[in-house]
Design a protein around this motif. Structure first.
Motif, PDB file in Angstrom:
ATOM      1  N   ILE A 168     -26.061 -70.433  19.393  1.00 30.24           N
ATOM      2  CA  ILE A 168     -25.712 -69.987  20.754  1.00 30.24           C
ATOM      3  C   ILE A 168     -26.911 -69.327  21.421  1.00 30.24           C
ATOM      4  O   ILE A 168     -27.244 -69.616  22.581  1.00 30.24           O
ATOM      5  CB  ILE A 168     -24.513 -69.009  20.714  1.00 30.24           C
ATOM      6  CG1 ILE A 168     -23.257 -69.711  20.218  1.00 30.24           C
ATOM      7  CG2 ILE A 168     -24.262 -68.419  22.109  1.00 30.24           C
ATOM      8  CD1 ILE A 168     -22.088 -68.770  19.956  1.00 30.24           C
ATOM      9  N   GLU A 169     -27.576 -68.432  20.693  1.00 27.22           N
ATOM     10  CA  GLU A 169     -28.744 -67.737  21.250  1.00 27.22           C
ATOM     11  C   GLU A 169     -29.850 -68.730  21.615  1.00 27.22           C
ATOM     12  O   GLU A 169     -30.533 -68.568  22.643  1.00 27.22           O
ATOM     13  CB  GLU A 169     -29.259 -66.701  20.248  1.00 27.22           C
ATOM     14  CG  GLU A 169     -28.300 -65.514  20.064  1.00 27.22           C
ATOM     15  CD  GLU A 169     -28.735 -64.590  18.946  1.00 27.22           C
ATOM     16  OE1 GLU A 169     -29.570 -65.017  18.119  1.00 27.22           O
ATOM     17  OE2 GLU A 169     -28.225 -63.450  18.887  1.00 27.22           O
ATOM     18  N   LYS A 170     -30.012 -69.747  20.789  1.00 26.65           N
ATOM     19  CA  LYS A 170     -31.018 -70.780  21.070  1.00 26.65           C
ATOM     20  C   LYS A 170     -30.682 -71.518  22.363  1.00 26.65           C
ATOM     21  O   LYS A 170     -31.565 -71.785  23.197  1.00 26.65           O
ATOM     22  CB  LYS A 170     -31.085 -71.757  19.899  1.00 26.65           C
ATOM     23  CG  LYS A 170     -32.075 -72.893  20.102  1.00 26.65           C
ATOM     24  CD  LYS A 170     -32.070 -73.841  18.904  1.00 26.65           C
ATOM     25  CE  LYS A 170     -33.022 -75.008  19.130  1.00 26.65           C
ATOM     26  NZ  LYS A 170     -32.986 -75.962  17.978  1.00 26.65           N
ATOM     27  N   MET A 171     -29.397 -71.849  22.556  1.00 22.98           N
ATOM     28  CA  MET A 171     -28.985 -72.566  23.764  1.00 22.98           C
ATOM     29  C   MET A 171     -29.125 -71.683  25.003  1.00 22.98           C
ATOM     30  O   MET A 171     -29.439 -72.187  26.099  1.00 22.98           O
ATOM     31  CB  MET A 171     -27.549 -73.048  23.628  1.00 22.98           C
ATOM     32  CG  MET A 171     -27.355 -74.168  22.627  1.00 22.98           C
ATOM     33  SD  MET A 171     -28.436 -75.606  22.909  1.00 22.98           S
ATOM     34  CE  MET A 171     -27.969 -76.106  24.565  1.00 22.98           C
ATOM     35  N   ILE A 172     -28.918 -70.376  24.860  1.00 19.59           N
ATOM     36  CA  ILE A 172     -29.127 -69.463  25.989  1.00 19.59           C
ATOM     37  C   ILE A 172     -30.594 -69.465  26.397  1.00 19.59           C
ATOM     38  O   ILE A 172     -30.934 -69.556  27.587  1.00 19.59           O
ATOM     39  CB  ILE A 172     -28.655 -68.035  25.635  1.00 19.59           C
ATOM     40  CG1 ILE A 172     -27.133 -67.996  25.500  1.00 19.59           C
ATOM     41  CG2 ILE A 172     -29.108 -67.037  26.708  1.00 19.59           C
ATOM     42  CD1 ILE A 172     -26.598 -66.678  24.957  1.00 19.59           C
ATOM     43  N   ARG A 173     -31.485 -69.383  25.415  1.00 18.75           N
ATOM     44  CA  ARG A 173     -32.933 -69.398  25.706  1.00 18.75           C
ATOM     45  C   ARG A 173     -33.339 -70.714  26.367  1.00 18.75           C
ATOM     46  O   ARG A 173     -34.112 -70.716  27.350  1.00 18.75           O
ATOM     47  CB  ARG A 173     -33.724 -69.171  24.420  1.00 18.75           C
ATOM     48  CG  ARG A 173     -33.591 -67.767  23.830  1.00 18.75           C
ATOM     49  CD  ARG A 173     -34.641 -67.505  22.769  1.00 18.75           C
ATOM     50  NE  ARG A 173     -34.536 -68.423  21.638  1.00 18.75           N
ATOM     51  CZ  ARG A 173     -33.784 -68.205  20.555  1.00 18.75           C
ATOM     52  NH1 ARG A 173     -33.068 -67.082  20.467  1.00 18.75           N
ATOM     53  NH2 ARG A 173     -33.753 -69.070  19.561  1.00 18.75           N
ATOM     54  N   LYS A 174     -32.846 -71.812  25.861  1.00 16.93           N
ATOM     55  CA  LYS A 174     -33.180 -73.127  26.431  1.00 16.93           C
ATOM     56  C   LYS A 174     -32.683 -73.239  27.865  1.00 16.93           C
ATOM     57  O   LYS A 174     -33.374 -73.791  28.740  1.00 16.93           O
ATOM     58  CB  LYS A 174     -32.570 -74.244  25.579  1.00 16.93           C
ATOM     59  CG  LYS A 174     -33.265 -74.461  24.242  1.00 16.93           C
ATOM     60  CD  LYS A 174     -32.596 -75.561  23.434  1.00 16.93           C
ATOM     61  CE  LYS A 174     -32.769 -76.917  24.053  1.00 16.93           C
ATOM     62  NZ  LYS A 174     -32.224 -78.003  23.198  1.00 16.93           N
ATOM     63  N   SER A 175     -31.492 -72.706  28.104  1.00 15.35           N
ATOM     64  CA  SER A 175     -30.918 -72.780  29.457  1.00 15.35           C
ATOM     65  C   SER A 175     -31.740 -71.954  30.444  1.00 15.35           C
ATOM     66  O   SER A 175     -31.973 -72.380  31.585  1.00 15.35           O
ATOM     67  CB  SER A 175     -29.470 -72.289  29.438  1.00 15.35           C
ATOM     68  OG  SER A 175     -28.679 -73.094  28.586  1.00 15.35           O
ATOM     69  N   TYR A 176     -32.185 -70.765  30.019  1.00 11.00           N
ATOM     70  CA  TYR A 176     -33.018 -69.932  30.889  1.00 11.00           C
ATOM     71  C   TYR A 176     -34.340 -70.640  31.209  1.00 11.00           C
ATOM     72  O   TYR A 176     -34.829 -70.581  32.345  1.00 11.00           O
ATOM     73  CB  TYR A 176     -33.285 -68.575  30.235  1.00 11.00           C
ATOM     74  CG  TYR A 176     -32.263 -67.522  30.572  1.00 11.00           C
ATOM     75  CD1 TYR A 176     -32.068 -67.126  31.899  1.00 11.00           C
ATOM     76  CD2 TYR A 176     -31.508 -66.912  29.581  1.00 11.00           C
ATOM     77  CE1 TYR A 176     -31.126 -66.152  32.221  1.00 11.00           C
ATOM     78  CE2 TYR A 176     -30.555 -65.936  29.890  1.00 11.00           C
ATOM     79  CZ  TYR A 176     -30.377 -65.566  31.214  1.00 11.00           C
ATOM     80  OH  TYR A 176     -29.448 -64.615  31.547  1.00 11.00           O
TER      81      TYR A 176
END
Length: 544
Positions: free
Chosen positions: A533-541
């Motif tokens: 989840i944290e990885k997907m948040i970073r990618k989205s930003y």
């Protein structure tokens, strides 16, 4: 080519090592059909009760039991084979890779026959005569049935398949209503919805050892949950395992041997000690006459026994508790990263808070869908005791030789009561043409299955599987689907996470971030899930 050669050699060796089947031609194989729900073959019989559970009675030596089992339950065997092979095809859609997998499995199981007792090889051979010929290209019937008995072991060795996550408990003395030993467990082995449709309450009267019952499915002679006439109960819970290089004794056959031959916990320990296993497993053994329960913790390179002191309860999930595994890195990793410790704590919480546990209260514990401190964690969360995917729930009262088994759906249907002494007395006095359940002691189905929340969850499960399949194939998914996922199961982290992925793939990164953050706020199943989840948040930003 090396794998294919090794595989063919392995199968050839296994065929050469098939069991002694002398006298099989003299065994009666002709079942009599009384109706679509009642068959018999000599004294052996199969009957479907009103809750949809099949009741099977078998007697005689290994070959006789196997042949009678196969003949009586042939349609159930076919149902399970189709369900299992369909699941395999869904997980491995590539025909070329399935060919490789077939060769690998054959090679992996090349020495399996050396670790299965002759008695059980004979029984499996008898059952295998009624397998589906269409799967003979995967492996010949007898070999294929041997493979299936190791499916539980392989399923939990390959953790990513998420096939297992069982939780169990035992309570006694002033923790139970009458002071007697009481055990309950959920068997969360999942191999697709079809696999769990047909269930069998099997009552076995072998020519050697003790009479026993087990809750099982077509073609399975191993035990995952059962009790014998001596008041010995057995349930199995997967532990953290590394990927094995070759098969040894399937854990279900170790549990079966304990049921058939142990009359106390010491004998159960000795049986488990003498068998080489190829994965890690906790075997909870209850003893009505000794009024206690223990955990036998086995793995390919270690062995431990765990007993509580100055306590009236024993809890088990999917990590080890004995001193033998106190420094085991895989076990410590399972405690830290998986959902095992959370379920262990939740089960301890529920057992501790429940006064004077009886079978009805035990079933309520097994059906509990909330998290620690009664937190709403969404339906289907693997941190819950009831993950709404169990093959079955079961409760034992071994001092009285009584057992309650769940009917569909999951462990939410009516729990059917059986008195082991009464059941075997009925079968031995002549052919029964109706259920042998102790109907007056049945525990009603959960009220939850009549609610809109349950209907929403069933719809969510279907949609969830469709979305995961579409995401893996990079199919475009509408944002309306994302909204529907969240509305159907709003407290479940994965509903928000999948919705976030739909927004991400639609290049709506703002909504993707919102949904990923909402997923993280909820009770996420494992530490690796949090990291994703944290990885997907970073990618989205970064995309935003």
């Amino acid at each position: 080519m090396i794998f294919i050669c090794l595989a063919s050699c392995g199968v050839k060796r296994s065929l050469e090592q098939r069991p002694d089947i002398t006298g099989i031609k003299k065994i009666d194989t002709s079942r009599i059909k009384h109706s679509d729900t009642h068959y018999n073959l000599g004294n052996n019989q199969l009957f479907k009760n009103e809750q949809g559970v099949w009741e099977l009675y078998l007697e005689g030596n290994a070959l006789e039991r196997g042949v009678a089992n196969g003949s009586l339950t042939r349609e159930l065997i076919h149902h399970q084979e189709i369900a299992f092979m369909n699941k395999l095809e869904a997980m491995v859609p590539s025909e070329n890779y399935r060919g490789f997998l077939k060769s690998f499995i054959s090679y992996f199981n090349r020495k399996l026959y050396l670790h299965v007792p002759e008695e059980y090889k004979q029984e499996i051979y008898g059952v295998s005569r009624y397998g589906l010929e269409r799967y003979d290209d995967f492996a010949p019937g007898y070999i294929r049935m041997l493979y299936f008995h190791g499916a539980h072991d392989i399923g939990h060795a390959l953790q990513d398949l998420m096939l297992v996550g069982c939780t169990s408990f035992a309570a006694w003395d002033d923790k139970t209503e009458d002071g007697q030993l009481l055990l309950g467990r959920n068997f969360d082995f999942y191999a697709g919805d079809e696999f769990g449709e047909q269930k069998i309450a099997a009552f076995i009267n072998p020519d050697k050892g003790h009479k026993f019952m087990m809750y099982t499915w077509g073609g399975m002679i191993g035990a995952v949950s059962g009790m014998n006439e001596q008041g010995i109960t057995v349930t199995i819970n997967a532990g953290k395992s590394k990927m094995p290089f070759k098969a040894k004794t399937p854990i279900s056959l170790v549990a079966r041997e304990i049921l058939q031959y142990a009359s106390n916990t010491s004998e159960a320990i000795e049986i488990a000690k003498k068998r080489e296993v190829f994965v890690s497993e906790s075997i909870m053994v209850g003893s009505g006459d000794e009024k206690k329960a223990i955990l036998i913790e086995v793995s390919p390179s270690n062995f431990g026994v765990y007993e509580v002191e100055n306590s009236n309860e024993l809890i088990c999930s999917n990590h080890f508790q004995s001193e033998s595994y106190s420094d085991d890195k895989r076990n410590l990793n399972a405690i830290e990263e998986s959902h095992s410790k959370y379920r262990f704590d939740r089960m301890h919480e529920l057992v501790s808070e429940t006064e004077k546990i009886n079978p009805e209260k035990a079933v309520a514990i097994l059906r509990n869908m909330k998290g620690l401190d009664d937190k709403e964690i969404g339906y289907g969360n693997e941190k819950a005791i009831n993950q709404l995917l169990a093959h079955h729930g079961i409760v034992f009262k071994p001092e009285e030789r009584k057992v309650w088994v769940s009917s569909n759906p999951y462990q939410m249907g009516e729990f059917i009561a059986y008195d082991l002494d009464d059941v075997f007395a009925k079968f031995e006095n002549g052919l029964e043409v109706h259920s042998v359940a102790t109907v007056v002691d049945n525990i009603p189905q959960s009220n939850f299955i009549q609610t809109k929340a349950f209907q929403d969850y069933e719809q969510f499960r279907k949609l969830e599987n469709e979305v995961k399949d579409q995401l893996s194939k990079e199919v475009e998914i509408s944002v309306e689907t994302a909204k529907e996922l969240v509305s159907l199961n709003p407290d479940f982290w994965e509903a928000w996470f999948l919705a976030g992925k739909i927004y991400y793939n639609s290049e709506d990164y703002k909504n993707a971030i919102i949904h990923f953050k909402q997923a993280k706020k909820r009770e996420v199943t494992t530490l690796p899930d949090v990291e994703v989840i944290e990885k997907m948040i970073r990618k989205s930003y970064r995309k935003l």
